[in-house]
Design a protein around this motif. Structure first.
Motif, PDB file in Angstrom:
ATOM      1  N   ARG A 145       0.831  -1.213   0.000  1.00  0.00           N
ATOM      2  CA  ARG A 145       0.000   0.000   0.000  1.00  0.00           C
ATOM      3  C   ARG A 145       0.866   1.264   0.000  1.00  0.00           C
ATOM      4  O   ARG A 145       0.566   2.242  -0.693  1.00  0.00           O
ATOM      5  CB  ARG A 145      -0.928   0.003   1.215  1.00  0.00           C
ATOM      6  CG  ARG A 145      -2.060  -1.017   1.145  1.00  0.00           C
ATOM      7  CD  ARG A 145      -3.073  -0.767   2.268  1.00  0.00           C
ATOM      8  NE  ARG A 145      -4.180  -1.693   2.182  1.00  0.00           N
ATOM      9  CZ  ARG A 145      -4.259  -2.853   2.818  1.00  0.00           C
ATOM     10  NH1 ARG A 145      -3.246  -3.228   3.603  1.00  0.00           N
ATOM     11  NH2 ARG A 145      -5.295  -3.634   2.684  1.00  0.00           N
ATOM     12  N   CYS A 148       2.414   1.765  -3.465  1.00  0.00           N
ATOM     13  CA  CYS A 148       1.402   2.220  -4.420  1.00  0.00           C
ATOM     14  C   CYS A 148       1.040   3.685  -4.189  1.00  0.00           C
ATOM     15  O   CYS A 148       0.843   4.455  -5.143  1.00  0.00           O
ATOM     16  CB  CYS A 148       0.152   1.352  -4.320  1.00  0.00           C
ATOM     17  SG  CYS A 148       0.368  -0.334  -4.931  1.00  0.00           S
ATOM     18  N   GLY A 152       0.884   7.340  -6.532  1.00  0.00           N
ATOM     19  CA  GLY A 152      -0.435   7.916  -6.704  1.00  0.00           C
ATOM     20  C   GLY A 152      -1.554   6.922  -6.890  1.00  0.00           C
ATOM     21  O   GLY A 152      -2.671   7.300  -7.287  1.00  0.00           O
ATOM     22  N   TYR A 153      -1.315   5.635  -6.573  1.00  0.00           N
ATOM     23  CA  TYR A 153      -2.356   4.618  -6.714  1.00  0.00           C
ATOM     24  C   TYR A 153      -2.800   4.167  -5.330  1.00  0.00           C
ATOM     25  O   TYR A 153      -1.980   3.839  -4.476  1.00  0.00           O
ATOM     26  CB  TYR A 153      -1.834   3.423  -7.511  1.00  0.00           C
ATOM     27  CG  TYR A 153      -2.884   2.348  -7.742  1.00  0.00           C
ATOM     28  CD1 TYR A 153      -3.858   2.514  -8.700  1.00  0.00           C
ATOM     29  CD2 TYR A 153      -2.877   1.183  -6.982  1.00  0.00           C
ATOM     30  CE1 TYR A 153      -4.820   1.534  -8.908  1.00  0.00           C
ATOM     31  CE2 TYR A 153      -3.825   0.204  -7.185  1.00  0.00           C
ATOM     32  CZ  TYR A 153      -4.805   0.381  -8.141  1.00  0.00           C
ATOM     33  OH  TYR A 153      -5.752  -0.585  -8.327  1.00  0.00           O
ATOM     34  N   ARG A 154      -4.109   4.136  -5.112  1.00  0.00           N
ATOM     35  CA  ARG A 154      -4.663   3.755  -3.813  1.00  0.00           C
ATOM     36  C   ARG A 154      -5.459   2.453  -3.961  1.00  0.00           C
ATOM     37  O   ARG A 154      -6.577   2.462  -4.504  1.00  0.00           O
ATOM     38  CB  ARG A 154      -5.561   4.860  -3.267  1.00  0.00           C
ATOM     39  CG  ARG A 154      -4.794   6.117  -2.848  1.00  0.00           C
ATOM     40  CD  ARG A 154      -5.713   7.246  -2.481  1.00  0.00           C
ATOM     41  NE  ARG A 154      -6.401   7.778  -3.664  1.00  0.00           N
ATOM     42  CZ  ARG A 154      -7.235   8.821  -3.632  1.00  0.00           C
ATOM     43  NH1 ARG A 154      -7.479   9.426  -2.500  1.00  0.00           N
ATOM     44  NH2 ARG A 154      -7.807   9.224  -4.752  1.00  0.00           N
ATOM     45  N   PRO A 155      -4.892   1.345  -3.480  1.00  0.00           N
ATOM     46  CA  PRO A 155      -5.591   0.053  -3.641  1.00  0.00           C
ATOM     47  C   PRO A 155      -6.785  -0.111  -2.719  1.00  0.00           C
ATOM     48  O   PRO A 155      -7.630  -0.975  -2.951  1.00  0.00           O
ATOM     49  CB  PRO A 155      -4.498  -0.976  -3.321  1.00  0.00           C
ATOM     50  CG  PRO A 155      -3.557  -0.247  -2.434  1.00  0.00           C
ATOM     51  CD  PRO A 155      -3.560   1.175  -2.880  1.00  0.00           C
ATOM     52  N   ARG A 166      -6.878  -5.482  -7.395  1.00  0.00           N
ATOM     53  CA  ARG A 166      -6.548  -4.049  -7.473  1.00  0.00           C
ATOM     54  C   ARG A 166      -5.040  -3.834  -7.496  1.00  0.00           C
ATOM     55  O   ARG A 166      -4.538  -2.922  -8.165  1.00  0.00           O
ATOM     56  CB  ARG A 166      -7.181  -3.305  -6.299  1.00  0.00           C
ATOM     57  CG  ARG A 166      -8.702  -3.281  -6.328  1.00  0.00           C
ATOM     58  CD  ARG A 166      -9.263  -2.262  -5.335  1.00  0.00           C
ATOM     59  NE  ARG A 166      -8.893  -2.576  -3.966  1.00  0.00           N
ATOM     60  CZ  ARG A 166      -9.645  -3.309  -3.145  1.00  0.00           C
ATOM     61  NH1 ARG A 166     -10.803  -3.817  -3.571  1.00  0.00           N
ATOM     62  NH2 ARG A 166      -9.253  -3.546  -1.905  1.00  0.00           N
ATOM     63  N   GLN A 169      -3.477  -4.400 -10.917  1.00  0.00           N
ATOM     64  CA  GLN A 169      -3.627  -3.260 -11.820  1.00  0.00           C
ATOM     65  C   GLN A 169      -2.462  -2.284 -11.687  1.00  0.00           C
ATOM     66  O   GLN A 169      -2.061  -1.643 -12.652  1.00  0.00           O
ATOM     67  CB  GLN A 169      -4.954  -2.546 -11.551  1.00  0.00           C
ATOM     68  CG  GLN A 169      -6.181  -3.393 -11.825  1.00  0.00           C
ATOM     69  CD  GLN A 169      -7.469  -2.687 -11.434  1.00  0.00           C
ATOM     70  OE1 GLN A 169      -7.452  -1.530 -11.013  1.00  0.00           O
ATOM     71  NE2 GLN A 169      -8.588  -3.395 -11.567  1.00  0.00           N
ATOM     72  N   ALA A 170      -1.901  -2.194 -10.456  1.00  0.00           N
ATOM     73  CA  ALA A 170      -0.770  -1.288 -10.227  1.00  0.00           C
ATOM     74  C   ALA A 170       0.530  -1.861 -10.751  1.00  0.00           C
ATOM     75  O   ALA A 170       1.526  -1.139 -10.861  1.00  0.00           O
ATOM     76  CB  ALA A 170      -0.646  -0.987  -8.735  1.00  0.00           C
ATOM     77  N   ILE A 173       2.255  -0.058 -13.691  1.00  0.00           N
ATOM     78  CA  ILE A 173       2.799   1.294 -13.547  1.00  0.00           C
ATOM     79  C   ILE A 173       4.316   1.226 -13.678  1.00  0.00           C
ATOM     80  O   ILE A 173       4.976   0.442 -12.984  1.00  0.00           O
ATOM     81  CB  ILE A 173       2.384   1.897 -12.189  1.00  0.00           C
ATOM     82  CG1 ILE A 173       0.866   1.998 -12.092  1.00  0.00           C
ATOM     83  CG2 ILE A 173       3.020   3.269 -11.982  1.00  0.00           C
ATOM     84  CD1 ILE A 173       0.370   2.509 -10.744  1.00  0.00           C
TER      85      ILE A 173
END
Length: 374
Positions: A145, A148, A152-155, A166, A169-170, A173
């Motif tokens: 977490r 991520c 800038g990605y928030r699972p 989820r 998906q990251a 990046i």
């Protein structure tokens, strides 16, 4: 002439001191830390009336091994022994500690500690391993977490299949994919090992009558029942079932001197892992269980179990230790009415409920119990 021995254990060697009836030192030697080497050394100086060993990591294996070799060894509380040894000698050395333990063996000024069986230690090792695996998985999830969030990605919350989807998906990046893939591969192996530990705990619980009986109580599952049964080991060593509350540190602390007398929070002595599981079981009974029974009714209606609007779960958890009573070598709970007895044993307080007291009397009067009754 009677001889007494003090054993100061360490990983590689053990300092052995033998004294006679009058407290005079007979011999003090260092031997290998194995039951056979210690027993051979003690045998050279005649029969030993009593040998004393402190609690520690190696104490169970050494103590049980010496007993198999017919050595009368007693395991004593290391904290009490430390205070006594500190008063005897100004300098702390292995010979001084062994000599002090020999004097404690001669005078009988010690508190004996129960040495659990190898089977109980085996169950505790599985529970401990599972706990560390779960902690490692949680740390990995938090690390993922954090990484991520840097990109800038928030699972979001969670830990199941949706969380993994989820996270995947990251993985696309740039600059994050390799790190996420490595952590997820380790996490997958951790989850598999946690499931293996769960399978072993279910197998252990299915083979134990005490665990099966304990799991009939709402809020008590495989881990709680197995941990509690392993910690108690031998129910016969408790004169009364409510005495186990103090063993797990679930009774109020008391300080009395002269006119001063106050009762504080629970003592938190003993096995912290079992105390945590009992706390969670009590929490489950009062907040998740929809079943209505005497324990829940009495606790919810008794203001002594409330403090600043919050239920005193530790005190209620102390009541769980009353589910095991003694009938020879067979352990059994106190029936449905025994759940009221749990509340009576919580913190050794009296629950002001005539119905619960009557139910408790009926339960205590019963001399048989079926796992599916009540």
């Amino acid at each position: 002439m009677k001889h007494y021995a003090g054993l100061d254990l360490s990983m590689e060697s053990t300092q052995v001191c033998i004294v006679d009836d009058n407290g005079r030192k007979v011999v003090s030697e260092k031997v290998e830390s194995s039951p056979e080497a210690i027993a051979m050394m003690l045998e050279r100086y005649g029969p030993i009336e009593r040998a004393v060993i402190e609690t520690g990591r190696m104490s169970p294996a050494i103590c049980l091994g010496l007993r198999e070799l017919d050595v009368p060894v007693v395991c004593i509380d290391a904290r009490q022994a430390h205070q006594s040894l500190k008063a005897m000698k100004a300098n702390k050395t292995d010979p001084h500690d062994a000599a002090g333990l020999a004097q404690l063996a001669r005078t009988g000024f010690y508190k004996e500690v129960h040495v659990k069986s190898p089977a109980a230690h085996g169950v505790r090792s599985v529970i401990t391993a599972r706990s560390h695996l779960v902690e490692a998985r949680v740390r990995l999830d938090n690390t993922i977490r954090g990484l991520c969030a840097t990109f800038g990605y928030r699972p979001g919350a969670g830990q199941g299949k949706a969380f993994l989807e989820r996270i995947m998906q990251a993985a696309h990046i740039p600059g994050l994919g390799d790190a996420i893939a490595s952590l997820l591969s380790v996490r997958t192996e951790l989850v598999q090992q946690i499931k293996e530990m769960d399978r072993r705990l279910r197998l252990i619980a299915s083979q134990s009558q005490a665990c099966e009986i304990l799991m009939t109580i709402p809020g008590v599952g495989v881990q709680t029942s197995a941990a509690f049964a392993a910690a108690v080991d031998e129910a016969g060593r408790f004169r009364q079932s409510r005495n186990a509350g103090a063993y797990f540190g679930l009774v109020p602390r008391r300080h009395q001197s002269g006119e001063l007398d106050w009762t504080g929070r629970i003592t938190k002595q003993g096995d912290g892992a079992v105390r945590k599981l009992l706390y969670e079981a009590a929490n489950s009974i009062l907040t998740r269980s929809r079943e209505t029974f005497a324990l829940k009714t009495c606790v919810n209606g008794h203001r002594r179990f409330r403090k600043s609007g919050h239920l005193k779960f530790p005190s209620l958890a102390g009541g769980f230790v009353s589910v095991i009573s003694r009938d020879g070598d067979r352990a059994f709970p106190l029936l449905a009415g025994g759940r009221a007895a749990l509340a009576r044993a919580a913190g050794c307080w009296t629950v002001p409920c005539a119905h619960a007291r009557a139910a408790g009397r009926r339960a205590v009067a019963c001399d048989s119990w079926s796992p599916r009754s009540g």
